[in-house]
Motif scaffolding. Sequence first.
Motif, PDB file in Angstrom:
ATOM      1  N   GLU A  37      -7.275 -40.299   9.172  1.00 51.56           N
ATOM      2  CA  GLU A  37      -8.246 -39.169   9.314  1.00 51.56           C
ATOM      3  C   GLU A  37      -8.591 -38.273  10.692  1.00 51.56           C
ATOM      4  O   GLU A  37      -9.697 -38.318  10.521  1.00 51.56           O
ATOM      5  CB  GLU A  37     -10.126 -40.233   9.690  1.00 51.56           C
ATOM      6  N   ALA A  38      -8.395 -39.572  11.550  1.00 55.75           N
ATOM      7  CA  ALA A  38      -8.882 -38.660  13.287  1.00 55.75           C
ATOM      8  C   ALA A  38      -7.739 -37.916  13.665  1.00 55.75           C
ATOM      9  O   ALA A  38      -8.229 -36.975  14.177  1.00 55.75           O
ATOM     10  CB  ALA A  38      -9.000 -39.841  13.907  1.00 55.75           C
ATOM     11  N   ILE A  39      -6.337 -38.328  13.144  1.00 59.93           N
ATOM     12  CA  ILE A  39      -5.483 -37.476  14.120  1.00 59.93           C
ATOM     13  C   ILE A  39      -5.178 -36.641  12.645  1.00 59.93           C
ATOM     14  O   ILE A  39      -4.522 -35.257  13.281  1.00 59.93           O
ATOM     15  CB  ILE A  39      -4.398 -38.323  14.459  1.00 59.93           C
ATOM     16  N   GLY A  40      -5.048 -37.254  11.838  1.00 61.91           N
ATOM     17  CA  GLY A  40      -4.037 -36.257  10.477  1.00 61.91           C
ATOM     18  C   GLY A  40      -2.728 -36.139  11.223  1.00 61.91           C
ATOM     19  O   GLY A  40      -2.657 -37.059  11.350  1.00 61.91           O
ATOM     20  N   MET A  41      -2.228 -36.173   9.247  1.00 62.75           N
ATOM     21  CA  MET A  41      -0.984 -36.296   9.559  1.00 62.75           C
ATOM     22  C   MET A  41       0.029 -35.234   9.929  1.00 62.75           C
ATOM     23  O   MET A  41       0.870 -35.287   9.826  1.00 62.75           O
ATOM     24  CB  MET A  41      -0.362 -36.385   7.851  1.00 62.75           C
ATOM     25  N   LYS A  42      -0.690 -34.948  10.758  1.00 67.41           N
ATOM     26  CA  LYS A  42       0.503 -33.785  11.557  1.00 67.41           C
ATOM     27  C   LYS A  42       1.387 -34.620  13.126  1.00 67.41           C
ATOM     28  O   LYS A  42       1.965 -34.146  13.346  1.00 67.41           O
ATOM     29  CB  LYS A  42      -0.233 -32.001  11.705  1.00 67.41           C
ATOM     30  N   ALA A  43       0.603 -35.433  12.767  1.00 64.31           N
ATOM     31  CA  ALA A  43       1.246 -36.367  14.245  1.00 64.31           C
ATOM     32  C   ALA A  43       1.678 -38.313  14.089  1.00 64.31           C
ATOM     33  O   ALA A  43       2.763 -37.998  14.547  1.00 64.31           O
ATOM     34  CB  ALA A  43       0.124 -36.541  15.071  1.00 64.31           C
ATOM     35  N   TYR A  44       1.997 -37.679  12.234  1.00 65.76           N
ATOM     36  CA  TYR A  44       2.573 -38.870  11.874  1.00 65.76           C
ATOM     37  C   TYR A  44       3.880 -38.246  11.229  1.00 65.76           C
ATOM     38  O   TYR A  44       4.786 -37.415  10.596  1.00 65.76           O
ATOM     39  CB  TYR A  44       1.945 -39.258  10.790  1.00 65.76           C
ATOM     40  N   GLN A  45       5.375 -39.275  11.362  1.00 66.91           N
ATOM     41  CA  GLN A  45       6.237 -38.987  10.745  1.00 66.91           C
ATOM     42  C   GLN A  45       6.819 -40.409   9.841  1.00 66.91           C
ATOM     43  O   GLN A  45       7.188 -40.935  10.866  1.00 66.91           O
ATOM     44  CB  GLN A  45       7.664 -38.483  12.325  1.00 66.91           C
ATOM     45  N   THR A  46       7.892 -40.278   9.143  1.00 65.39           N
ATOM     46  CA  THR A  46       7.690 -40.771   8.049  1.00 65.39           C
ATOM     47  C   THR A  46       9.529 -40.755   8.208  1.00 65.39           C
ATOM     48  O   THR A  46      10.149 -40.340   8.718  1.00 65.39           O
ATOM     49  CB  THR A  46       7.715 -40.365   6.676  1.00 65.39           C
ATOM     50  N   PHE A  47       9.512 -41.998   8.371  1.00 65.49           N
ATOM     51  CA  PHE A  47      11.320 -42.534   8.334  1.00 65.49           C
ATOM     52  C   PHE A  47      11.772 -42.840   7.113  1.00 65.49           C
ATOM     53  O   PHE A  47      10.742 -44.065   6.344  1.00 65.49           O
ATOM     54  CB  PHE A  47      11.295 -43.042   9.376  1.00 65.49           C
ATOM     55  N   ALA A  48      13.211 -42.814   6.735  1.00 68.25           N
ATOM     56  CA  ALA A  48      13.350 -43.991   5.747  1.00 68.25           C
ATOM     57  C   ALA A  48      13.453 -45.592   6.035  1.00 68.25           C
ATOM     58  O   ALA A  48      12.985 -46.070   7.120  1.00 68.25           O
ATOM     59  CB  ALA A  48      14.898 -43.434   5.138  1.00 68.25           C
ATOM     60  N   GLY A  49      13.531 -46.451   4.882  1.00 72.57           N
ATOM     61  CA  GLY A  49      13.198 -47.676   4.673  1.00 72.57           C
ATOM     62  C   GLY A  49      12.104 -48.260   5.097  1.00 72.57           C
ATOM     63  O   GLY A  49      11.362 -49.062   5.389  1.00 72.57           O
ATOM     64  N   GLY A  50      10.316 -47.547   4.691  1.00 70.40           N
ATOM     65  CA  GLY A  50       9.022 -48.171   4.543  1.00 70.40           C
ATOM     66  C   GLY A  50       8.569 -48.445   5.916  1.00 70.40           C
ATOM     67  O   GLY A  50       7.680 -49.151   5.972  1.00 70.40           O
ATOM     68  N   ARG A  51       9.067 -47.024   6.417  1.00 70.32           N
ATOM     69  CA  ARG A  51       8.497 -46.919   8.573  1.00 70.32           C
ATOM     70  C   ARG A  51       7.731 -45.664   8.780  1.00 70.32           C
ATOM     71  O   ARG A  51       7.930 -44.765   7.892  1.00 70.32           O
ATOM     72  CB  ARG A  51      10.209 -46.960   9.064  1.00 70.32           C
ATOM     73  N   GLY A  52       7.834 -45.622   9.395  1.00 70.66           N
ATOM     74  CA  GLY A  52       6.989 -44.116   9.977  1.00 70.66           C
ATOM     75  C   GLY A  52       6.089 -44.451  11.580  1.00 70.66           C
ATOM     76  O   GLY A  52       5.878 -45.734  11.957  1.00 70.66           O
ATOM     77  N   VAL A  53       6.176 -43.223  11.382  1.00 74.07           N
ATOM     78  CA  VAL A  53       5.309 -43.632  13.242  1.00 74.07           C
ATOM     79  C   VAL A  53       4.040 -42.008  13.870  1.00 74.07           C
ATOM     80  O   VAL A  53       4.287 -41.473  12.870  1.00 74.07           O
ATOM     81  CB  VAL A  53       6.845 -43.409  14.451  1.00 74.07           C
TER      82      VAL A  53
END
Length: 70
Positions: A37-53
């Motif tokens: 909500e605060a940062i938005g998904m633009k700062a999020y990166q999805t990785f394989a295996g059920g992970r992300g940063v």
Amino acid sequence: MDSITLHVRFASDGTVAEISERPVGLTPQQWFDKLSEAIGMKAYQTFAGGRGVFKVARDQIEALKTAAVA
């Protein structure tokens, strides 16, 4: 800008199982939701295996953590 990487691990049902820098008193899912909500998904990166940063400024994370426990 001093940035920080927050690691996220998802359970097989899609809920957040683990997330770094989580304030005491919040579940992993609640912290993920607050960050989204605060940062938005633009700062999020999805990785394989059920992970992300999330990659964000350290001062922004500190401010969110302080607000979450207040």
